[in-house]
Design a protein around this motif. Structure first.
Motif, short mmCIF file in Angstrom:
data_model
loop_
_atom_site.label_atom_id
_atom_site.label_comp_id
_atom_site.label_asym_id
_atom_site.label_seq_id
_atom_site.Cartn_x
_atom_site.Cartn_y
_atom_site.Cartn_z
N LEU A 68 -22.04 -23.52 -5.00
CA LEU A 68 -21.33 -22.37 -5.56
C LEU A 68 -21.15 -22.52 -7.07
O LEU A 68 -20.92 -23.61 -7.58
CB LEU A 68 -19.95 -22.23 -4.92
CG LEU A 68 -19.90 -21.89 -3.44
CD1 LEU A 68 -18.45 -21.86 -2.97
CD2 LEU A 68 -20.57 -20.57 -3.15
N SER A 69 -21.20 -21.38 -7.76
CA SER A 69 -20.86 -21.39 -9.18
C SER A 69 -19.35 -21.57 -9.29
O SER A 69 -18.62 -21.36 -8.31
CB SER A 69 -21.28 -20.07 -9.83
OG SER A 69 -20.40 -19.02 -9.43
N ARG A 73 -17.13 -19.66 -10.64
CA ARG A 73 -16.46 -18.40 -10.29
C ARG A 73 -16.46 -18.17 -8.80
O ARG A 73 -15.46 -17.74 -8.22
CB ARG A 73 -17.12 -17.24 -11.01
CG ARG A 73 -16.83 -17.20 -12.50
CD ARG A 73 -17.60 -16.08 -13.16
NE ARG A 73 -17.07 -14.81 -12.72
CZ ARG A 73 -16.61 -13.88 -13.52
NH1 ARG A 73 -16.63 -14.07 -14.82
NH2 ARG A 73 -16.13 -12.75 -13.05
N GLU A 74 -17.59 -18.45 -8.14
CA GLU A 74 -17.68 -18.27 -6.69
C GLU A 74 -16.75 -19.25 -5.97
O GLU A 74 -16.13 -18.90 -4.97
CB GLU A 74 -19.12 -18.47 -6.21
CG GLU A 74 -20.06 -17.37 -6.66
CD GLU A 74 -21.51 -17.72 -6.42
OE1 GLU A 74 -21.86 -18.92 -6.43
OE2 GLU A 74 -22.31 -16.79 -6.24
N ALA A 76 -13.23 -17.98 -6.32
CA ALA A 76 -13.05 -16.84 -5.41
C ALA A 76 -12.90 -17.32 -3.97
O ALA A 76 -12.03 -16.83 -3.23
CB ALA A 76 -14.22 -15.87 -5.54
N ALA A 77 -13.71 -18.28 -3.57
CA ALA A 77 -13.64 -18.79 -2.20
C ALA A 77 -12.29 -19.44 -1.91
O ALA A 77 -11.72 -19.25 -0.83
CB ALA A 77 -14.78 -19.79 -1.96
N ALA A 129 -10.15 -12.51 -6.39
CA ALA A 129 -11.41 -13.04 -5.83
C ALA A 129 -12.52 -11.99 -5.94
O ALA A 129 -13.64 -12.31 -6.32
CB ALA A 129 -11.22 -13.46 -4.38
N ASN A 130 -12.20 -10.75 -5.63
CA ASN A 130 -13.19 -9.68 -5.78
C ASN A 130 -13.65 -9.54 -7.22
O ASN A 130 -14.84 -9.35 -7.49
CB ASN A 130 -12.64 -8.35 -5.26
CG ASN A 130 -12.62 -8.27 -3.77
OD1 ASN A 130 -13.37 -8.95 -3.09
ND2 ASN A 130 -11.75 -7.44 -3.23
N LEU A 156 -13.67 -11.90 -9.52
CA LEU A 156 -14.50 -13.06 -9.83
C LEU A 156 -15.90 -12.92 -9.27
O LEU A 156 -16.86 -13.43 -9.84
CB LEU A 156 -13.84 -14.34 -9.30
CG LEU A 156 -12.60 -14.81 -10.04
CD1 LEU A 156 -11.85 -15.87 -9.25
CD2 LEU A 156 -12.98 -15.34 -11.42
N ARG A 157 -16.02 -12.24 -8.16
CA ARG A 157 -17.33 -12.02 -7.53
C ARG A 157 -18.05 -10.81 -8.12
O ARG A 157 -19.16 -10.50 -7.71
CB ARG A 157 -17.15 -11.82 -6.03
CG ARG A 157 -16.74 -13.07 -5.32
CD ARG A 157 -16.55 -12.81 -3.86
NE ARG A 157 -16.32 -14.05 -3.13
CZ ARG A 157 -15.73 -14.12 -1.96
NH1 ARG A 157 -15.30 -13.02 -1.38
NH2 ARG A 157 -15.57 -15.28 -1.37
N ASN A 172 -16.86 -7.65 -7.95
CA ASN A 172 -16.58 -6.50 -7.10
C ASN A 172 -15.17 -5.98 -7.39
O ASN A 172 -14.28 -6.14 -6.56
CB ASN A 172 -16.67 -6.86 -5.61
CG ASN A 172 -18.00 -7.42 -5.24
OD1 ASN A 172 -19.02 -6.99 -5.71
ND2 ASN A 172 -17.99 -8.43 -4.38
#
Length: 121
Positions: free
Chosen positions: A16-17, A19-20, A23-24, A114-115, A117-118, A120
């Motif tokens: 994962l990056s 940011r991901e 978010a996770a 989280a959205n 960061l992804r 969205n």
């Protein structure tokens, strides 16, 4: 969870990056809080653990995001600092006077961030 599933989860997390990964972790914290809110009578005993996990997530996130020499614009740093203060205040409030409905704000903040960061919003 089986050994193979655990191994896959560890490998997927490593890929994962940043940011991901952030978010996770926010989604994981939100899910823990949501489980308690959805099953308040049966799960309330786990509230302090879930709040502690969420507080740790926000401590790390807010510290990294608001570093004076960090890459984020000052306005965004200030906004994250205010949001972190709200999260910490709500967490303390929940520890003093637990109520299922008070979890909604923390769950929503975690999911929305989280959205974002992804990518969205």
């Amino acid at each position: 969870m089986s050994y193979a599933a655990n191994a896959y989860a560890r490998v997927s997390q490593a890929a994962l990056s940043p940011r991901e990964a952030e978010a996770a972790v926010l989604i994981k914290a939100a899910a823990r809080l949501q489980t308690i809110q959805d099953n308040w009578d049966a799960q309330q005993s786990g509230l302090n653990d879930a709040l502690g996990f969420n507080r740790k997530v926000w401590t790390i996130l807010s510290s990294a995001a608001t570093e004076p020499d960090g890459p984020l614009p000052q306005e965004l740093k200030a906004g994250l600092a205010r949001l972190s203060a709200f999260v910490f205040t709500r967490t303390f409030d929940l520890m003093v006077e637990p109520a299922a409905e008070k979890l909604t704000a923390l769950i929503r903040i975690n999911r929305e961030l989280a959205n974002g960061l992804r990518g969205n919003p």
